[in-house]
Design a protein around this motif. Structure first.
Motif, PDB file in Angstrom:
ATOM      1  N   UNK A 161     -49.257  63.807  21.250  1.00  0.00           N
ATOM      2  CA  UNK A 161     -47.941  63.777  20.602  1.00  0.00           C
ATOM      3  C   UNK A 161     -46.900  62.785  21.181  1.00  0.00           C
ATOM      4  N   UNK A 162     -46.913  62.600  22.209  1.00  0.00           N
ATOM      5  CA  UNK A 162     -45.859  61.760  22.648  1.00  0.00           C
ATOM      6  C   UNK A 162     -46.187  60.098  22.125  1.00  0.00           C
ATOM      7  N   UNK A 163     -47.483  59.931  22.163  1.00  0.00           N
ATOM      8  CA  UNK A 163     -47.829  58.647  21.277  1.00  0.00           C
ATOM      9  C   UNK A 163     -47.585  58.733  19.868  1.00  0.00           C
ATOM     10  N   UNK A 164     -47.654  59.570  19.421  1.00  0.00           N
ATOM     11  CA  UNK A 164     -47.347  59.418  17.812  1.00  0.00           C
ATOM     12  C   UNK A 164     -45.758  59.488  17.678  1.00  0.00           C
ATOM     13  N   UNK A 165     -45.084  60.183  18.477  1.00  0.00           N
ATOM     14  CA  UNK A 165     -43.754  59.829  18.396  1.00  0.00           C
ATOM     15  C   UNK A 165     -43.274  58.700  18.730  1.00  0.00           C
ATOM     16  N   UNK A 166     -43.884  58.187  19.651  1.00  0.00           N
ATOM     17  CA  UNK A 166     -43.456  56.750  20.165  1.00  0.00           C
ATOM     18  C   UNK A 166     -43.779  55.665  18.925  1.00  0.00           C
ATOM     19  N   UNK A 167     -44.833  56.014  18.311  1.00  0.00           N
ATOM     20  CA  UNK A 167     -45.316  55.226  17.080  1.00  0.00           C
ATOM     21  C   UNK A 167     -44.089  55.196  15.923  1.00  0.00           C
ATOM     22  N   UNK A 168     -43.743  56.288  15.515  1.00  0.00           N
ATOM     23  CA  UNK A 168     -42.795  56.285  14.678  1.00  0.00           C
ATOM     24  C   UNK A 168     -41.292  55.760  15.139  1.00  0.00           C
ATOM     25  N   UNK A 169     -41.049  55.914  16.485  1.00  0.00           N
ATOM     26  CA  UNK A 169     -39.678  55.486  17.054  1.00  0.00           C
ATOM     27  C   UNK A 169     -39.789  53.908  17.034  1.00  0.00           C
ATOM     28  N   UNK A 170     -40.962  53.492  17.198  1.00  0.00           N
ATOM     29  CA  UNK A 170     -41.075  51.673  17.247  1.00  0.00           C
ATOM     30  C   UNK A 170     -40.956  51.315  15.797  1.00  0.00           C
ATOM     31  N   UNK A 188     -50.826  78.720  22.238  1.00  0.00           N
ATOM     32  CA  UNK A 188     -49.254  78.007  22.351  1.00  0.00           C
ATOM     33  C   UNK A 188     -49.072  76.793  22.052  1.00  0.00           C
ATOM     34  N   UNK A 189     -48.429  76.650  20.952  1.00  0.00           N
ATOM     35  CA  UNK A 189     -48.004  75.183  20.357  1.00  0.00           C
ATOM     36  C   UNK A 189     -46.620  74.716  20.614  1.00  0.00           C
ATOM     37  N   UNK A 190     -46.349  73.235  20.948  1.00  0.00           N
ATOM     38  CA  UNK A 190     -45.218  73.008  21.056  1.00  0.00           C
ATOM     39  C   UNK A 190     -44.990  71.706  19.687  1.00  0.00           C
ATOM     40  N   UNK A 191     -44.304  72.001  18.879  1.00  0.00           N
ATOM     41  CA  UNK A 191     -43.856  71.218  17.701  1.00  0.00           C
ATOM     42  C   UNK A 191     -42.849  70.449  17.928  1.00  0.00           C
ATOM     43  N   UNK A 192     -43.028  68.934  17.589  1.00  0.00           N
ATOM     44  CA  UNK A 192     -42.072  68.050  17.385  1.00  0.00           C
ATOM     45  C   UNK A 192     -41.271  67.763  16.048  1.00  0.00           C
ATOM     46  N   UNK A 206     -47.500  68.899  16.098  1.00  0.00           N
ATOM     47  CA  UNK A 206     -48.059  70.009  16.576  1.00  0.00           C
ATOM     48  C   UNK A 206     -48.953  69.667  17.592  1.00  0.00           C
ATOM     49  N   UNK A 207     -48.611  70.319  18.834  1.00  0.00           N
ATOM     50  CA  UNK A 207     -49.798  70.138  19.832  1.00  0.00           C
ATOM     51  C   UNK A 207     -50.020  71.496  20.722  1.00  0.00           C
ATOM     52  N   UNK A 208     -51.225  71.566  21.168  1.00  0.00           N
ATOM     53  CA  UNK A 208     -51.535  72.725  21.856  1.00  0.00           C
ATOM     54  C   UNK A 208     -51.221  72.657  23.303  1.00  0.00           C
ATOM     55  N   UNK A 209     -50.429  73.261  23.942  1.00  0.00           N
ATOM     56  CA  UNK A 209     -49.767  73.263  25.201  1.00  0.00           C
ATOM     57  C   UNK A 209     -50.806  73.511  26.261  1.00  0.00           C
ATOM     58  N   UNK A 210     -51.130  72.645  27.028  1.00  0.00           N
ATOM     59  CA  UNK A 210     -51.636  72.606  28.271  1.00  0.00           C
ATOM     60  C   UNK A 210     -53.095  72.247  28.136  1.00  0.00           C
ATOM     61  N   UNK A 211     -53.706  71.993  26.795  1.00  0.00           N
ATOM     62  CA  UNK A 211     -55.058  71.779  26.400  1.00  0.00           C
ATOM     63  C   UNK A 211     -55.096  70.476  25.650  1.00  0.00           C
ATOM     64  N   UNK A 212     -56.040  69.644  25.850  1.00  0.00           N
ATOM     65  CA  UNK A 212     -56.267  68.605  24.918  1.00  0.00           C
ATOM     66  C   UNK A 212     -57.080  68.865  23.947  1.00  0.00           C
ATOM     67  N   UNK A 213     -56.922  69.671  23.147  1.00  0.00           N
ATOM     68  CA  UNK A 213     -57.556  70.212  21.868  1.00  0.00           C
ATOM     69  C   UNK A 213     -56.820  69.896  20.460  1.00  0.00           C
ATOM     70  N   UNK A 214     -57.452  69.968  19.396  1.00  0.00           N
ATOM     71  CA  UNK A 214     -56.783  69.626  18.280  1.00  0.00           C
ATOM     72  C   UNK A 214     -57.557  70.742  17.035  1.00  0.00           C
TER      73      UNK A 214
END
Length: 343
Positions: A161-170, A188-192, A206-214
């Motif tokens: 999610x941080x990379x996608x946020x960085x993409x739209x910020x750039x 558990x989800x964290x949604x930006x 949206x990203x799953x907290x603590x797990x690298x899964x989609x």
């Protein structure tokens, strides 16, 4: 740290303009888009249809193909100087830009478009002028809200999610509106929520907290359009159910943007949110915050079966080994969650 942007900011000069969907289920989409959701339908040929929300010739372009997914996001840019700034940001990072063909621009109802890669394989396109249609709208809905806030938003699930946020910020100087912490089916989800204009968000991640899964098969988890009148939201909800389409979430109200909405399942499998009356952000006073749960009330899950859950678990497991496209040249190292207002 993300690569510094070229100034001045393009925030407020970019608006979600259209989406391209690839599908083989044209008869189902015809009933879903026109009869259930209530949009204007134009059938161009056996492999192409478009839905309108307003005077623009195209808001949704459906083309024949196997993806059953959103494959392109089209962004309306206010002027050519803003286009030049966005193009400079893309090319300065070594990412190629291609101009759309005359056929592609005609299908999208725009004069000219430029295309470049985006996160999760969703192509990003920018254009300055949308063509309008003189044909009167034939809809089951009085009006949809487009204008300065664009035509709605798109929600994406991601392992990065941080990379996608960085993409739209750039690209667009996207600003963080807020976060939501939510637990669904024990996950558990964290949604930006990112905005590029006055709309509360044009992109949610949206990203799953603590797990690298989609856990979602499609590139887009859901898309959103906004009706002008509450009655149109409730009437379309009734039509979706009466016509036999599956509902994902019942009518409810969100905690962060306060929009009343429901979520239906499209023929392609991703979700379609129809909403009413979200807040419009005041840039002078807004501060990001974190909300617990997506809803103040409602938005109850509807009709989820054990097969649905097993499919989601299987998708999540498979995603552990799958590579997610992030366009790293533009995304940089992403943006840490400690950043706030204009990050």
């Amino acid at each position: 740290m993300p690569t510094p942007r070229l100034s001045p900011s393009v925030f407020g000069n970019v608006h979600l303009g259209y989406l391209v969907i690839e599908t083989q289920k044209f008869s189902e989409w015809r009933r879903f888009g026109k009869d259930a959701i209530g949009m204007h339908l134009d059938e161009l040929d056996s492999n192409t249809m478009r839905f309108r929300l307003d005077d623009n010739e195209c808001r949704f372009l459906l083309q024949h193909g196997p993806a059953e997914d959103v494959i392109t996001m089209g962004w309306h840019v206010d002027d050519h100087s803003t286009v030049d700034r966005i193009v400079s940001r893309v090319t300065s990072h070594g990412v190629p830009i291609h101009e759309g063909t005359s056929e592609e621009t005609a299908l999208r109802g725009v004069e000219r478009l430029l295309r470049f890669p985006g996160p999760k394989g969703i192509v990003q396109e920018i254009f300055t002028k949308a063509l309008t249609s003189a044909q009167p709208l034939q809809m089951h809905t009085a009006a949809f809200v487009t204008g300065e806030g664009g035509m709605g938003h798109v929600a994406i699930t991601s392992k990065k999610p941080a990379q996608i946020r960085g993409y739209y910020n750039t690209l667009f100087d996207a600003r963080l509106s807020d976060y939501i912490d939510e637990t669904m089916n024990g996950v558990k989800l964290k949604i930006r929520f990112l905005r590029v204009n006055e709309r509360h968000h044009s992109v949610a991640i949206a990203a799953v907290r603590g797990l690298p899964i989609d856990p979602i098969r499609t590139r887009v988890q859901h898309l959103n359009i906004q009706v002008a009148e509450l009655d149109d939201m409730t009437r379309s909800y009734t039509r979706v159910k009466e016509l036999g389409f599956r509902m994902a979430l019942s009518v409810g109200q969100h905690t962060n943007d306060r929009e009343l909405s429901y979520y239906a399942i499209t023929p392609s499998g991703f979700e379609w949110e129809v909403g009413w009356n979200p807040i419009v952000i005041d840039e002078n006073t807004w501060e990001p915050s974190t909300h617990k749960g997506i809803s103040i009330w409602g938005h109850s899950m509807v009709g989820q079966t054990i097969v649905d859950k097993l499919t989601q678990f299987r998708t999540a497991g498979t995603s552990l080994l799958a590579k997610e496209e992030t366009v790293p040249a533009i995304s940089g190292n992403g943006i840490r969650d400690s950043r706030t207002r204009n990050a």
